[in-house]
Design a protein around this motif. Structure first.
Motif, PDB file in Angstrom:
ATOM      1  N   SER A  17       0.930  -1.236  -0.070  1.00 24.63           N
ATOM      2  CA  SER A  17      -0.130   0.123   0.090  1.00 24.63           C
ATOM      3  C   SER A  17       0.830   1.416  -0.080  1.00 24.63           C
ATOM      4  CB  SER A  17      -0.849   0.186   1.196  1.00 24.63           C
ATOM      5  OG  SER A  17      -0.224  -0.055   2.456  1.00 24.63           O
ATOM      6  N   VAL A  41      -0.634  -4.698   5.174  1.00 25.30           N
ATOM      7  CA  VAL A  41      -1.622  -4.035   4.655  1.00 25.30           C
ATOM      8  C   VAL A  41      -2.856  -4.253   5.554  1.00 25.30           C
ATOM      9  CG1 VAL A  41      -3.081  -3.435   2.445  1.00 25.30           C
ATOM     10  CG2 VAL A  41      -0.645  -4.023   2.510  1.00 25.30           C
ATOM     11  N   ALA A  49      -4.259  -1.382  -2.247  1.00 28.84           N
ATOM     12  CA  ALA A  49      -2.852  -1.769  -2.323  1.00 28.84           C
ATOM     13  C   ALA A  49      -2.655  -2.817  -3.577  1.00 28.84           C
ATOM     14  CB  ALA A  49      -2.564  -2.930  -1.077  1.00 28.84           C
TER      15      ALA A  49
END
Length: 293
Positions: A17, A41, A49
């Protein structure tokens, strides 16, 4: 290229991300990058992401670095979409988390193939649970698309109720089982991360131990550890020179009808020549990778 012939001395986890981190990855001296959709993430950032990773790979600029996308498991809300994206992302490999059975590999493979995964894209497996250790042989032989195993020693230590010691004695059984499985099936295998970024000496010891055990390289969590890791897992100059001497001397012996020869006071036969050729090939591959930028 055979799974173990490509340099994988240092493979750095990068949060999928974080676009700035993925940009920085283009200039880092790591042999490979794991673009992470799992642990790094947050749940509400998974979709973003995916898009960031796909755009970063499409933009190129990573040179000869091996690019690996770590997905969430198929038993999560994000795993299927991760695999669909990864299949057409251009990544060299897809890393599956917490693999515990060959069926988990085959299920992921079916999704990847259904969504256009090219033949050259391999599957890697995170080996990070007790059940995964016990099923390492079956997992390693689950698919011809399998390319490597990655040790997840942090999760494993938690599940084992084991301590993180300098000598990693609590981990040796698990490390050995996975090494045996990887080598039996011709797979690459990467050692787990070293969590204490202030412990340079301990990190160095874990790299030396990893190479002595037989790992191809180590997974990393910070760029500052790349250079030391590369040095630890690369064949040394004298090592390569001795390998050349071994190859040459054995070839001369064979030409004279001999099966063995003494090199630097040591008896050399064909098995030593095979290892020498592997070292020379790795040294050449490392030079080529570094030249690619």
């Amino acid at each position: 290229m055979a799974a173990t012939a490509r340099p994988r001395r240092s493979v750095l986890y990068m949060p999928g991300s974080n676009a700035r981190a993925l940009e920085k990855g283009r200039s880092l001296p790591a042999d490979g990058l794991i673009l992470d959709l799992e642990d790094a993430v947050a749940p509400d950032a998974k979709a973003e992401a995916r898009a960031t990773i796909k755009a970063s790979i499409a933009a190129g600029g990573y040179g000869g670095r091996e690019l690996v996308v770590r997905t969430n498991g198929l038993n999560t809300p994000w795993g299927y979409d991760d695999l669909v994206m990864a299949a057409s992302s251009g990544a060299d490999a897809v890393l599956l988390p917490k693999v515990e059975s060959p069926d988990m590999v085959r299920q992921a493979e079916a999704v990847l193939r259904a969504n256009g995964s090219p033949e050259g894209q391999t599957i890697w497996c995170m080996m990070e649970t007790p059940l995964g250790m016990l099923n390492a042989k079956e997992i390693a032989g689950a698919s011809p698309k399998l390319g490597g195993l990655v040790m997840g020693t942090s999760d494993l230590a938690k599940d084992l109720h084991a301590a993180h010691t300098r000598d990693r004695l609590p981990m040796l059984t698990s490390l050995g089982l996975c090494l045996l499985a990887a080598r039996a099936y011709g797979l690459a295998i990467l050692d787990g991360v070293h969590l204490d970024l202030n412990d340079d000496a301990g990190f160095g010891e874990s790299c030396v131990q990893g190479r002595e055990l037989g790992f191809d390289g180590k997974t990393l969590i910070h760029p500052k550890t790349i250079t030391a890791c590369n040095a630890a897992f690369a064949p040394g100059e004298e090592e390569v020179a001795q390998a050349h001497r071994t190859i040459q001397a054995h070839a001369e012996a064979v030409a004279q009808g001999k099966g063995v020869v003494l090199v630097d006071g040591r008896l050399v036969e064909n098995l030593h020549v095979e290892n020498a050729r592997r070292l020379v090939a790795m040294a050449e591959a490392i030079r080529a990778l570094e030249a690619a930028g």
